[in-house]
Scaffold this active site. Structure first.
Site, PDB file in Angstrom:
ATOM      1  N   SER A  27       0.952  -1.100   0.001  1.00 12.67           N
ATOM      2  CA  SER A  27       0.025   0.007  -0.036  1.00 12.67           C
ATOM      3  C   SER A  27       0.727   1.184  -0.036  1.00 12.67           C
ATOM      4  O   SER A  27       0.407   2.388  -0.121  1.00 12.67           O
ATOM      5  CB  SER A  27      -0.946   0.012   1.326  1.00 12.67           C
ATOM      6  OG  SER A  27      -2.029  -0.795   0.939  1.00 12.67           O
ATOM      7  N   TYR A  82      -4.341   3.842   7.665  1.00  8.65           N
ATOM      8  CA  TYR A  82      -5.476   2.862   8.126  1.00  8.65           C
ATOM      9  C   TYR A  82      -6.251   3.598   8.990  1.00  8.65           C
ATOM     10  O   TYR A  82      -6.323   4.626   9.089  1.00  8.65           O
ATOM     11  CB  TYR A  82      -4.801   1.279   8.573  1.00  8.65           C
ATOM     12  CG  TYR A  82      -3.963   0.885   7.637  1.00  8.65           C
ATOM     13  CD1 TYR A  82      -4.386   0.437   6.293  1.00  8.65           C
ATOM     14  CD2 TYR A  82      -2.748   0.470   7.968  1.00  8.65           C
ATOM     15  CE1 TYR A  82      -3.742  -0.210   5.442  1.00  8.65           C
ATOM     16  CE2 TYR A  82      -1.756  -0.086   6.771  1.00  8.65           C
ATOM     17  CZ  TYR A  82      -2.318  -0.551   5.729  1.00  8.65           C
ATOM     18  OH  TYR A  82      -1.351  -0.825   4.825  1.00  8.65           O
ATOM     19  N   TYR A 101      -3.129  -3.518 -10.281  1.00  9.38           N
ATOM     20  CA  TYR A 101      -2.807  -3.142  -8.907  1.00  9.38           C
ATOM     21  C   TYR A 101      -2.165  -4.120  -7.995  1.00  9.38           C
ATOM     22  O   TYR A 101      -1.199  -3.615  -7.290  1.00  9.38           O
ATOM     23  CB  TYR A 101      -4.447  -2.971  -8.215  1.00  9.38           C
ATOM     24  CG  TYR A 101      -4.681  -2.750  -6.675  1.00  9.38           C
ATOM     25  CD1 TYR A 101      -4.051  -1.606  -5.933  1.00  9.38           C
ATOM     26  CD2 TYR A 101      -4.535  -3.898  -5.882  1.00  9.38           C
ATOM     27  CE1 TYR A 101      -4.068  -1.578  -4.459  1.00  9.38           C
ATOM     28  CE2 TYR A 101      -4.714  -3.856  -4.624  1.00  9.38           C
ATOM     29  CZ  TYR A 101      -4.404  -2.824  -3.854  1.00  9.38           C
ATOM     30  OH  TYR A 101      -4.366  -2.661  -2.634  1.00  9.38           O
ATOM     31  N   VAL A 129       1.026  -3.396   4.120  1.00  6.83           N
ATOM     32  CA  VAL A 129       1.047  -4.582   4.833  1.00  6.83           C
ATOM     33  C   VAL A 129       2.502  -5.472   4.945  1.00  6.83           C
ATOM     34  O   VAL A 129       2.568  -6.386   5.728  1.00  6.83           O
ATOM     35  CB  VAL A 129      -0.034  -5.513   4.328  1.00  6.83           C
ATOM     36  CG1 VAL A 129      -1.400  -5.257   4.825  1.00  6.83           C
ATOM     37  CG2 VAL A 129       0.072  -5.938   2.931  1.00  6.83           C
ATOM     38  N   LYS A 142       0.490   3.282  -3.004  1.00  5.04           N
ATOM     39  CA  LYS A 142      -0.826   4.210  -3.358  1.00  5.04           C
ATOM     40  C   LYS A 142      -0.602   5.550  -3.266  1.00  5.04           C
ATOM     41  O   LYS A 142      -1.251   6.317  -4.474  1.00  5.04           O
ATOM     42  CB  LYS A 142      -1.826   3.866  -2.097  1.00  5.04           C
ATOM     43  CG  LYS A 142      -2.251   2.330  -2.315  1.00  5.04           C
ATOM     44  CD  LYS A 142      -3.258   1.947  -1.253  1.00  5.04           C
ATOM     45  CE  LYS A 142      -3.579   0.679  -1.406  1.00  5.04           C
ATOM     46  NZ  LYS A 142      -4.318  -0.005  -0.167  1.00  5.04           N
TER      47      LYS A 142
END
Ligand code: GLU
Length: 429
Positions: free
Chosen positions: A67, A244, A192, A262, A70
């Site tokens: 992530s 998060y 992705y 993660v 992103k």
């Protein structure tokens, strides 16, 4: 740098020693390949706006960014499509839910923000390309320009996620149903997954963070990777949605835009100061790396980096001021021999230094306001020692000098940092 004065490396080494003993948290295993990571791997890196690099611990270990990609892919989409088009398709509100939540707006069908999986899948699919191969090539190229070197994909991690990532697939199909996702959901998710499997070291990641903090210009290569307004928007989204459902606690205690992933990667940005990255696979309850969070809390507190921290004001803006008749002049800064010999009474002389932003311009203009007499007369502003004027300060100065000229003051400006206006360009001091 002489090791004897390298206190930044010393500070990172200290952080490493203090945080390496934290053994709470679990390695993510819902992507089977990630479960193979060494739970005790721990690296830290920091890159300044001048491109100086510092590191501690396992800084050479490559890991998949997950992530943490992103924000950088969001930057690419914003740079390519413009803000309106991107924010029409994805929201910018913290979801308060898990990263893989089915978080789609009931009315618009849009994902809550680009830092959760649904939003990131939609953003990845927005990157303009003729097909998935070209789209991923553009993403990989862009991540590499942020890092300052070409990156690659961990094929085993990609395969592992492709085999198990049904929840993300489900999200993509749902989004096609709501109109939030363009194109084929299976292709969008695979691109992705490949993006998440891009591999880099913690030092690469610190360069990527520093690039965002440096207005989109990579401080190591000097390349303008994305425009400055794009970097600002990405940092804003990281600040509100990057950690998060621990984003609020993070903002409270660390106060820097950040993103975690993660696999244990974490980037944080001190805008205009540095980028920092940590890698440690042990994750807390909400999915943030335990050692990374502890290290960044300490960095922020020790070095006073919280964004809401009231930093000490910079160097004085106004360096001299004077008044009286032109004949008093002795040639020092701030004294004026100017005038046209026609009997002007000098009403204000000011010199400023350093970089002028909103706050510095306000300081300068309030001093100018005090030194200018009510009756029209010459106003001299010496900006020769001004090193930079940002857009806000330029607009404020131009407006103030125009107002003075409108009131009949004769405005003389020294130093060519402002464009043309209703003032004379004076040189003689
Ligand atoms: N590839 C991971 C997923 O979509 C990334 C999640 C993350 O790092 O938060 O599940």
């Amino acid at each position: 740098m002489d090791a004897g004065v390298d206190v930044v490396s010393e500070a990172l080494a200290g952080l490493y020693e203090r945080c390496r003993t934290l053994d709470a948290g679990e390695v993510a295993d819902y992507i089977p390949q990630l479960a193979l990571a060494d739970p005790d791997c721990f690296g830290l890196a920091l890159v300044s706006m001048d491109g100086h690099r510092y590191r501690a611990g396992d800084a050479d270990t490559a890991f998949t960014l997950q992530s943490v990609t992103k924000p950088f892919v969001l930057a690419l989409a914003l740079a390519e499509l413009g803000a309106d088009e991107v924010w029409r398709r994805v929201g910018c509100e913290p979801s308060g839910e898990a990263f893989n939540a089915i978080s789609l707006d009931e009315v618009t069908g849009r994902p809550a923000n680009p830092m959760i999986n649904a939003g990131a899948i939609a953003v990845t699919a927005l990157v303009p390309a003729t097909g998935p191969g070209e789209r991923f090539a553009r993403i990989l190229d862009c991540l590499g320009r942020f890092a300052g070197r070409r990156l690659d994909v961990d094929e085993a991690v990609h395969r592992s996620e492709a085999e198990t990532g049904d929840r993300n697939r489900a999200l993509a199909y749902l989004m096609r149903g709501t109109g939030a996702l363009r194109g084929d959901p299976a292709e969008a998710v695979d691109t992705y997954f490949r993006q998440c499997a891009v591999r880099a070291t913690v030092e690469d990641l610190a360069v990527m963070a520093a690039t965002l903090g440096n207005g989109g210009v990579n401080p190591v290569t000097g390349e303008a990777v994305v425009p400055e307004p794009v970097a600002v928007q990405v940092l804003a989204v990281m600040a509100t949605c990057g950690m998060y459902d621990g984003a609020g606690e993070w903002m409270l205690r660390v106060g820097l835009p950040a993103k975690s992933g993660v696999s244990g990667g974490l980037v944080a940005v001190a805008p205009a100061r540095f980028g920092v990255a940590v890698h440690s696979p042990r994750l807390d309850r909400v999915g943030n790396p335990v050692r990374g969070v502890a290290a960044l809390r300490e960095v922020s507190q020790r070095f006073g980096l919280h964004l809401m921290h009231n930093a000490a004001p910079g160097a004085a803006t106004v360096v001299s001021e004077g008044g009286g008749s032109p004949e008093d002049g002795d040639g020092d800064d701030g004294d004026c021999k100017g005038g046209d010999g026609g009997g002007d009474r000098r009403t204000g002389v000011l010199a400023a230094q350093g970089a002028l932003d909103f706050a510095a311009a306000e300081r300068l203009l309030s001093a100018l306001g005090e030194s200018v007499g009510a009756a029209p007369g010459p106003v001299v502003l010496n900006l020769e020692r001004v090193t930079a004027v940002d857009a806000a300060a330029e607009a404020m100065l131009t407006r103030a000098l125009t107002l003075l000229a409108d009131r009949g003051h004769r405005v003389v400006l020294v130093g060519e940092v402002l464009g043309s206006g209703p003032w004379e360009q004076g040189r003689e001091f």
